[in-house]
Design a protein around this motif. Structure first.
Motif, short mmCIF file in Angstrom:
data_model
loop_
_atom_site.label_atom_id
_atom_site.label_comp_id
_atom_site.label_asym_id
_atom_site.label_seq_id
_atom_site.Cartn_x
_atom_site.Cartn_y
_atom_site.Cartn_z
N ALA A 90 67.80 31.74 97.09
CA ALA A 90 68.93 31.73 98.02
C ALA A 90 69.37 33.16 98.35
N THR A 91 69.30 34.05 97.36
CA THR A 91 69.66 35.45 97.59
C THR A 91 68.73 36.08 98.61
N THR A 92 67.42 35.85 98.45
CA THR A 92 66.45 36.41 99.40
C THR A 92 66.64 35.83 100.79
N VAL A 93 66.82 34.52 100.89
CA VAL A 93 67.01 33.89 102.20
C VAL A 93 68.31 34.38 102.83
N ALA A 94 69.38 34.50 102.02
CA ALA A 94 70.66 34.99 102.55
C ALA A 94 70.51 36.42 103.06
N CYS A 95 69.80 37.25 102.31
CA CYS A 95 69.56 38.64 102.76
C CYS A 95 68.75 38.66 104.05
N THR A 96 67.77 37.74 104.16
CA THR A 96 66.95 37.65 105.37
C THR A 96 67.82 37.31 106.58
N VAL A 119 68.83 41.17 94.55
CA VAL A 119 69.80 41.63 95.54
C VAL A 119 69.36 42.96 96.15
N ALA A 120 68.96 43.90 95.30
CA ALA A 120 68.57 45.23 95.80
C ALA A 120 67.36 45.13 96.72
N ALA A 121 66.36 44.36 96.31
CA ALA A 121 65.15 44.22 97.13
C ALA A 121 65.43 43.41 98.38
N GLY A 122 66.19 42.31 98.24
CA GLY A 122 66.52 41.51 99.41
C GLY A 122 67.28 42.31 100.45
N GLY A 123 68.13 43.21 99.99
CA GLY A 123 68.89 44.04 100.92
C GLY A 123 68.01 44.92 101.79
N THR A 124 66.86 45.34 101.27
CA THR A 124 65.99 46.21 102.06
C THR A 124 65.49 45.53 103.33
N LEU A 125 65.49 44.20 103.35
CA LEU A 125 65.04 43.48 104.55
C LEU A 125 65.92 43.81 105.74
N GLY A 126 67.11 44.36 105.48
CA GLY A 126 68.04 44.68 106.55
C GLY A 126 67.52 45.69 107.55
N ILE A 127 66.54 46.52 107.17
CA ILE A 127 66.02 47.51 108.13
C ILE A 127 64.67 47.11 108.70
N LEU A 128 64.06 46.04 108.18
CA LEU A 128 62.77 45.60 108.72
C LEU A 128 62.95 44.44 109.68
N ILE A 129 63.78 43.47 109.30
CA ILE A 129 64.06 42.35 110.19
C ILE A 129 65.10 42.80 111.19
N PRO A 130 64.82 42.66 112.49
CA PRO A 130 65.75 43.17 113.50
C PRO A 130 67.05 42.39 113.52
N PRO A 131 68.12 43.06 114.03
CA PRO A 131 68.18 44.44 114.51
C PRO A 131 68.16 45.43 113.37
N SER A 132 67.69 46.65 113.65
CA SER A 132 67.53 47.65 112.60
C SER A 132 67.96 49.01 113.13
N ILE A 133 68.95 49.61 112.48
CA ILE A 133 69.40 50.94 112.90
C ILE A 133 68.30 52.00 112.74
N PRO A 134 67.56 52.03 111.60
CA PRO A 134 66.46 53.00 111.50
C PRO A 134 65.41 52.84 112.59
N MET A 135 65.14 51.60 113.02
CA MET A 135 64.18 51.40 114.11
C MET A 135 64.69 51.99 115.41
N ILE A 136 66.00 51.86 115.65
CA ILE A 136 66.58 52.45 116.86
C ILE A 136 66.42 53.97 116.82
#
Length: 436
Positions: free
Chosen positions: A101-107, A145-162
């Motif tokens: 659930a943590t990974t899916v929630a982070c996704t 939690v730490a690893a799931g959070g990293t999905l924030g920059i790969l799954i769009p939208p992504s500030i680093p991608m911008i």
């Protein structure tokens, strides 16, 4: 000669960062100093003002403060807790259900926040405590939690991608959609590992996570709670992929929708809390825009002094396998990720690496995904992995060493996904053809 100039610039930049000079000022200092010495004194600085102004007034960059504001609203409005509780109910009965659930929630949070730190912070506040309550080891829960959070920059939208897209002059929409499949594959890899880990622990300790199971009515209520966030995701990403809005316009729509959701639907955003959100978003936006402006000045120096063109031609003319060059680039990014923050790495290395990547004929959108995955790994590798400290801020009684131990398996999973994207580029770019 140009290679030695480039090396001197890079050494000077690293030296400034080591002594504690902020990234933006270090980049500005190297850029201005090198132009003054190498390009005719004060006359050499004539175009740097227009370069900086042009970089920060780029309309596409408007998406950055908007996504930062949207992430702050989501984090403060309790959407993260509702999402996690709903997914925990739906995953009830799955081995390691709370970790899954943590990974899916982070996704899901990644699809609306644009930031790994915001994703980890929003989910970590309650996920770690809930997993602890049901007997999960601290290393496993913090690592999820730490690893799931990293999905924030790969799954769009992504500030680093911008940021990468602006510096590399690539389509933000194509970068966004190219991150979807690798992001889902990575999330799937995390889930497979978590289920395996839960089954192994259960077999060894002969324990179960819960004695009661969620009813059908509980699951229906959970689906209802997920509904508003699903609509928010559609507003942000659906509007981009269906050609209704540009990424900047989608960011504005998402910010407005999240504000309505938090203030009107959930009624958890008071005026005082909103003022705090605005102040935090302003600070974050100024920091990012300053770094981008400094990076464009640094890139201007690399071009006018012929460092970047000569370096790319030199690397391309070497009698080595392109895969060796690719491996060297990834090792460089991984090494820098151990000591620097992700946006800093992107703005410093992109002006240098893009000409090299172009010289080998590699797709710059594909390389943007490669760089983003490297930045994900940087977020959970010591000593400067930001997500490690975000999680430690949530669970202060857990030593950093245990959090690091919990994230190491996820670094290996990221490396596997990186290899898959490298070997099979359509995994990333296959959907990009649908975006203009």
């Amino acid at each position: 000669m140009e290679i030695w100039i480039g090396l001197a610039l890079f050494v000077a930049l690293i030296a400034l960062l080591v002594v504690g000079v902020p990234v933006a000022f270090a980049l500005f200092g190297v850029a201005i100093g090198s132009l003054y010495m190498l390009d005719g004194g004060l006359d050499g600085l004539s175009l740097i003002a227009s370069t900086v102004w042009g970089s920060v007034t780029n309309f596409t960059l408007t998406a950055v403060p908007l996504f930062i504001l949207m992430g702050a609203i989501i984090s403060a409005s309790g959407m993260g807790s509702r999402l996690y509780n709903a997914l925990a109910t739906l995953m009830d009965g799955v081995p390691g259900g709370l970790m899954v659930a943590t990974t899916v929630a982070c996704t899901v949070m990644a699809a609306v926040s644009g930031s790994s730190v915001a994703t980890a912070g929003a989910i970590g506040r309650f996920a770690v405590g809930e997993m602890r309550r049901f007997g999960f080891q601290d290393s496993a829960s913090c690592g999820a939690v730490a690893a799931g959070g990293t999905l924030g920059i790969l799954i769009p939208p992504s500030i680093p991608m911008i940021v990468y897209g602006i510096i590399a002059e690539q389509s933000i929409g194509k970068l966004f959609i190219s991150g979807v499949v690798p992001g889902l594959v990575m999330a799937g890899g995390f889930i497979v590992y978590q289920v395996w880990l839960a089954l192994r622990v259960q077999a060894r300790e002969k324990r179960v996570e819960k004695t009661t199971r969620a009813s059908f009515a509980d699951r229906m209520r959970a689906l209802r709670d997920i509904g508003p966030i699903a609509i928010l995701i559609w507003i942000v990403l659906g509007s981009i992929y269906q050609g209704i809005a540009t990424p900047t316009e989608a960011a504005a729509l998402g910010t407005l929708a999240s504000l309505i959701l938090g203030a009107v639907i959930y009624r958890e955003l008071s005026f005082a809390k909103f003022i705090v959100i605005l102040k935090e978003s302003a600070r974050g936006s100024v920091m990012v825009l300053m770094i981008i402006a400094a990076a464009m000045a640094f890139g201007y120096v690399m071009t006018t002094t012929q460092v970047a063109p000569v370096l790319s031609r030199t690397v391309a003319s070497l009698h080595v396998s392109p895969w060796m060059v690719f491996l060297a680039i990834n090792l460089l990014l991984l090494f820098l990720g151990c000591f620097m923050e992700t946006l800093s790495i992107i703005v410093i290395t992109t002006p240098i690496l893009v000409p090299i990547v172009a010289a080998f004929g590699w797709d710059l959108v594909w390389f943007g995904i490669i760089m983003t995955i490297n930045m994900e790994m940087a977020l959970i590798t010591p000593p400067v992995g930001l997500n490690l400290f975000v999680v430690q801020g949530v669970v202060r009684d857990v030593p950093l060493s245990r959090i690091i131990a919990g994230t190491m398996p996820y670094v290996l999973i990221m490396a596997v996904v990186l290899a898959l994207v490298a070997i099979f580029p359509p995994l990333a770019t296959g959907l990009a053809g649908s975006i203009r």
